[in-house]
Design a protein around this motif. Sequence first.
Motif, PDB file in Angstrom:
ATOM      1  N   ARG A  11       0.882  -1.285   0.021  1.00 18.42           N
ATOM      2  CA  ARG A  11       0.001   0.146  -0.039  1.00 18.42           C
ATOM      3  C   ARG A  11       1.025   1.218   0.244  1.00 18.42           C
ATOM      4  NH1 ARG A  11      -0.789   3.040   3.818  1.00 18.42           N
ATOM      5  NH2 ARG A  11      -0.063   1.374   5.359  1.00 18.42           N
ATOM      6  N   ARG A  12       1.945   1.145   0.926  1.00 16.16           N
ATOM      7  CA  ARG A  12       2.744   2.438   0.663  1.00 16.16           C
ATOM      8  C   ARG A  12       3.822   2.626  -0.444  1.00 16.16           C
ATOM      9  NH1 ARG A  12       6.722   1.094   5.723  1.00 16.16           N
ATOM     10  NH2 ARG A  12       7.634   3.007   5.260  1.00 16.16           N
ATOM     11  N   VAL A  13       3.940   1.679  -1.170  1.00 18.23           N
ATOM     12  CA  VAL A  13       4.587   1.711  -2.451  1.00 18.23           C
ATOM     13  C   VAL A  13       3.517   2.463  -3.594  1.00 18.23           C
ATOM     14  CG1 VAL A  13       5.586   0.643  -4.310  1.00 18.23           C
ATOM     15  CG2 VAL A  13       6.177   0.020  -2.124  1.00 18.23           C
ATOM     16  N   VAL A  14       2.406   1.725  -3.634  1.00 15.36           N
ATOM     17  CA  VAL A  14       1.329   2.261  -4.315  1.00 15.36           C
ATOM     18  C   VAL A  14       1.176   3.871  -4.219  1.00 15.36           C
ATOM     19  CG1 VAL A  14      -1.137   1.987  -5.353  1.00 15.36           C
ATOM     20  CG2 VAL A  14       0.308  -0.124  -4.956  1.00 15.36           C
ATOM     21  N   ALA A  15       0.967   4.212  -2.927  1.00 15.35           N
ATOM     22  CA  ALA A  15       0.605   5.516  -2.655  1.00 15.35           C
ATOM     23  C   ALA A  15       1.780   6.424  -2.948  1.00 15.35           C
ATOM     24  CB  ALA A  15       0.509   5.706  -1.059  1.00 15.35           C
ATOM     25  N   LEU A  16       3.154   5.944  -2.823  1.00 18.08           N
ATOM     26  CA  LEU A  16       4.040   6.971  -3.405  1.00 18.08           C
ATOM     27  C   LEU A  16       3.947   6.895  -4.746  1.00 18.08           C
ATOM     28  CD1 LEU A  16       7.469   5.692  -1.653  1.00 18.08           C
ATOM     29  CD2 LEU A  16       6.608   7.796  -2.134  1.00 18.08           C
ATOM     30  N   ALA A  20       2.329  13.179  -7.231  1.00 19.38           N
ATOM     31  CA  ALA A  20       3.037  13.922  -8.427  1.00 19.38           C
ATOM     32  C   ALA A  20       4.341  14.185  -8.356  1.00 19.38           C
ATOM     33  CB  ALA A  20       2.301  15.322  -8.304  1.00 19.38           C
ATOM     34  N   ASP A  21       4.828  14.091  -7.215  1.00 17.97           N
ATOM     35  CA  ASP A  21       6.479  14.223  -7.285  1.00 17.97           C
ATOM     36  C   ASP A  21       7.453  12.882  -6.995  1.00 17.97           C
ATOM     37  OD1 ASP A  21       5.631  13.431  -4.667  1.00 17.97           O
ATOM     38  OD2 ASP A  21       6.709  15.279  -3.745  1.00 17.97           O
ATOM     39  N   SER A  22       6.352  11.898  -7.247  1.00 17.96           N
ATOM     40  CA  SER A  22       7.282  10.443  -7.101  1.00 17.96           C
ATOM     41  C   SER A  22       8.210  10.155  -7.985  1.00 17.96           C
ATOM     42  CB  SER A  22       6.208   9.369  -7.339  1.00 17.96           C
ATOM     43  OG  SER A  22       5.663   9.336  -8.785  1.00 17.96           O
ATOM     44  N   GLY A  23       8.332  11.056  -9.107  1.00 17.69           N
ATOM     45  CA  GLY A  23       9.700  10.891 -10.183  1.00 17.69           C
ATOM     46  C   GLY A  23      10.867  11.417  -9.600  1.00 17.69           C
ATOM     47  N   GLN A  24      10.778  12.081  -8.304  1.00 18.45           N
ATOM     48  CA  GLN A  24      11.913  12.738  -8.252  1.00 18.45           C
ATOM     49  C   GLN A  24      12.925  11.705  -7.413  1.00 18.45           C
ATOM     50  OE1 GLN A  24      11.147  15.779  -5.044  1.00 18.45           O
ATOM     51  NE2 GLN A  24       9.967  17.043  -6.339  1.00 18.45           N
ATOM     52  N   VAL A  25      12.124  10.403  -7.001  1.00 20.20           N
ATOM     53  CA  VAL A  25      12.810   9.361  -6.389  1.00 20.20           C
ATOM     54  C   VAL A  25      13.683   8.440  -7.489  1.00 20.20           C
ATOM     55  CG1 VAL A  25      12.851   7.007  -5.425  1.00 20.20           C
ATOM     56  CG2 VAL A  25      11.137   8.908  -4.814  1.00 20.20           C
ATOM     57  N   PHE A  26      15.135   8.509  -7.146  1.00 22.48           N
ATOM     58  CA  PHE A  26      16.160   8.025  -8.227  1.00 22.48           C
ATOM     59  C   PHE A  26      15.611   6.400  -8.512  1.00 22.48           C
ATOM     60  CE2 PHE A  26      19.633   4.752  -8.703  1.00 22.48           C
ATOM     61  CZ  PHE A  26      20.261   5.716  -9.717  1.00 22.48           C
ATOM     62  N   GLY A  27      15.714   6.319  -9.939  1.00 22.75           N
ATOM     63  CA  GLY A  27      15.415   5.109 -10.467  1.00 22.75           C
ATOM     64  C   GLY A  27      13.892   4.859 -10.621  1.00 22.75           C
ATOM     65  N   SER A  28      13.089   5.848 -10.335  1.00 16.18           N
ATOM     66  CA  SER A  28      11.650   5.398 -10.281  1.00 16.18           C
ATOM     67  C   SER A  28      11.165   5.564 -11.775  1.00 16.18           C
ATOM     68  CB  SER A  28      10.900   6.613  -9.634  1.00 16.18           C
ATOM     69  OG  SER A  28      11.020   7.718 -10.064  1.00 16.18           O
ATOM     70  N   LEU A  29      11.812   6.231 -12.560  1.00 20.30           N
ATOM     71  CA  LEU A  29      11.423   6.102 -13.986  1.00 20.30           C
ATOM     72  C   LEU A  29      11.595   4.583 -14.649  1.00 20.30           C
ATOM     73  CD1 LEU A  29      12.530   9.509 -15.485  1.00 20.30           C
ATOM     74  CD2 LEU A  29      10.240   9.041 -14.621  1.00 20.30           C
ATOM     75  N   LEU A 215      12.596   2.261   0.941  1.00 24.00           N
ATOM     76  CA  LEU A 215      11.122   2.655   1.054  1.00 24.00           C
ATOM     77  C   LEU A 215      11.082   4.174   1.976  1.00 24.00           C
ATOM     78  CD1 LEU A 215       8.240   2.539   0.317  1.00 24.00           C
ATOM     79  CD2 LEU A 215       7.910   0.735   1.998  1.00 24.00           C
ATOM     80  N   GLU A 216      11.655   3.937   2.908  1.00 26.53           N
ATOM     81  CA  GLU A 216      11.466   5.280   3.688  1.00 26.53           C
ATOM     82  C   GLU A 216      12.119   6.083   3.411  1.00 26.53           C
ATOM     83  OE1 GLU A 216      13.379   3.640   7.105  1.00 26.53           O
ATOM     84  OE2 GLU A 216      11.839   2.188   7.935  1.00 26.53           O
ATOM     85  N   ALA A 217      13.371   5.990   2.684  1.00 29.31           N
ATOM     86  CA  ALA A 217      14.148   7.172   2.002  1.00 29.31           C
ATOM     87  C   ALA A 217      13.172   7.724   1.038  1.00 29.31           C
ATOM     88  CB  ALA A 217      15.537   6.875   1.507  1.00 29.31           C
ATOM     89  N   ALA A 218      12.660   6.756   0.200  1.00 28.05           N
ATOM     90  CA  ALA A 218      11.692   7.217  -0.966  1.00 28.05           C
ATOM     91  C   ALA A 218      10.419   8.232  -0.448  1.00 28.05           C
ATOM     92  CB  ALA A 218      11.240   6.180  -1.826  1.00 28.05           C
ATOM     93  N   GLU A 219       9.841   7.798   0.590  1.00 33.36           N
ATOM     94  CA  GLU A 219       8.980   8.743   1.203  1.00 33.36           C
ATOM     95  C   GLU A 219       9.311   9.954   1.687  1.00 33.36           C
ATOM     96  OE1 GLU A 219       6.035   5.026   3.009  1.00 33.36           O
ATOM     97  OE2 GLU A 219       7.755   5.618   4.115  1.00 33.36           O
ATOM     98  N   LEU A 220      10.617  10.140   2.199  1.00 34.87           N
ATOM     99  CA  LEU A 220      11.097  11.488   2.718  1.00 34.87           C
ATOM    100  C   LEU A 220      11.268  12.129   1.555  1.00 34.87           C
ATOM    101  CD1 LEU A 220      13.489  10.196   5.644  1.00 34.87           C
ATOM    102  CD2 LEU A 220      11.317  11.595   5.646  1.00 34.87           C
ATOM    103  N   THR A 221      11.995  11.773   0.320  1.00 38.06           N
ATOM    104  CA  THR A 221      12.633  12.501  -0.864  1.00 38.06           C
ATOM    105  C   THR A 221      11.069  13.061  -1.483  1.00 38.06           C
ATOM    106  OG1 THR A 221      14.217  11.041  -1.277  1.00 38.06           O
ATOM    107  CG2 THR A 221      13.497  12.178  -3.191  1.00 38.06           C
ATOM    108  N   SER A 222      10.034  12.212  -1.737  1.00 35.25           N
ATOM    109  CA  SER A 222       8.956  12.471  -2.104  1.00 35.25           C
ATOM    110  C   SER A 222       8.236  13.741  -1.378  1.00 35.25           C
ATOM    111  CB  SER A 222       8.044  11.801  -2.621  1.00 35.25           C
ATOM    112  OG  SER A 222       7.449  10.917  -1.281  1.00 35.25           O
TER     113      SER A 222
END
Length: 224
Positions: A11-16, A20-29, A215-222
């Motif tokens: 659920r957390r991954v899907v929410a991330l 709108a800013d999820s593309g800021q996370v490295f590698g997400s593209l 996952l925790e770092a990605a949530e902070l980045t976004s």
Amino acid sequence: MVDQQWTGVRRRVVALGARADSGQVFGSLGHRWVLEDPLSAAELAELEAQTGARLPEDYRDFLTGVGAGGAGPAYGLFPVRRVQGRWRWEGDGAELADPSMLARPFPGHGPDPESLAALLAERPEEEDFDASEEFDDAVEAWDERWEAVMFAPERTAGAIVISHVGCAQREWLIVSGAHRGTIWSDCRADDTDLAPLVDDDGRPLTFAGWYTTWLEAAELTSRQ
């Protein structure tokens, strides 16, 4: 029963991914926040029967409780899929792992450091050659020697590639032997040997630690 550490992770991954800013996370593209469907218990059993190795417990729980791959550290967690009746991991460099060697203990050490240093010292330098063709031939011969030592199949017995970091750098999950369950960095393309990843306290990083830290770092980045 799936370990509680994975409760809510999908659920957390899907929410991330919906941010709108999820593309800021490295590698997400690369993974685009897509998670594969989880494996059934029967599918996991078939996978392990084919490889002859029992996967680390936290990874097994992830596969059946979160997803069979997709969104994850770097360019994503390599998915494991059944193709023409056989299970395999798919991704950039996944073929470096030999499924027939997964039950063999991961050696945990590379070439003798002194021997490796001596081989590196023998790498050709262009200024030592009068003709560019001679230099190219010498480099090619040295590369063959280097790859024979560093990329010998026995070096990564008991391990699978699970992520591509970029620039031919990858990360491995050890599934057999004394280092079972830990994640190792592979920068051999940059003349650096395999090495275990560690947490902030210097302890070997497990699959669960590797994924949840990302996952925790990605949530902070976004959120920034």
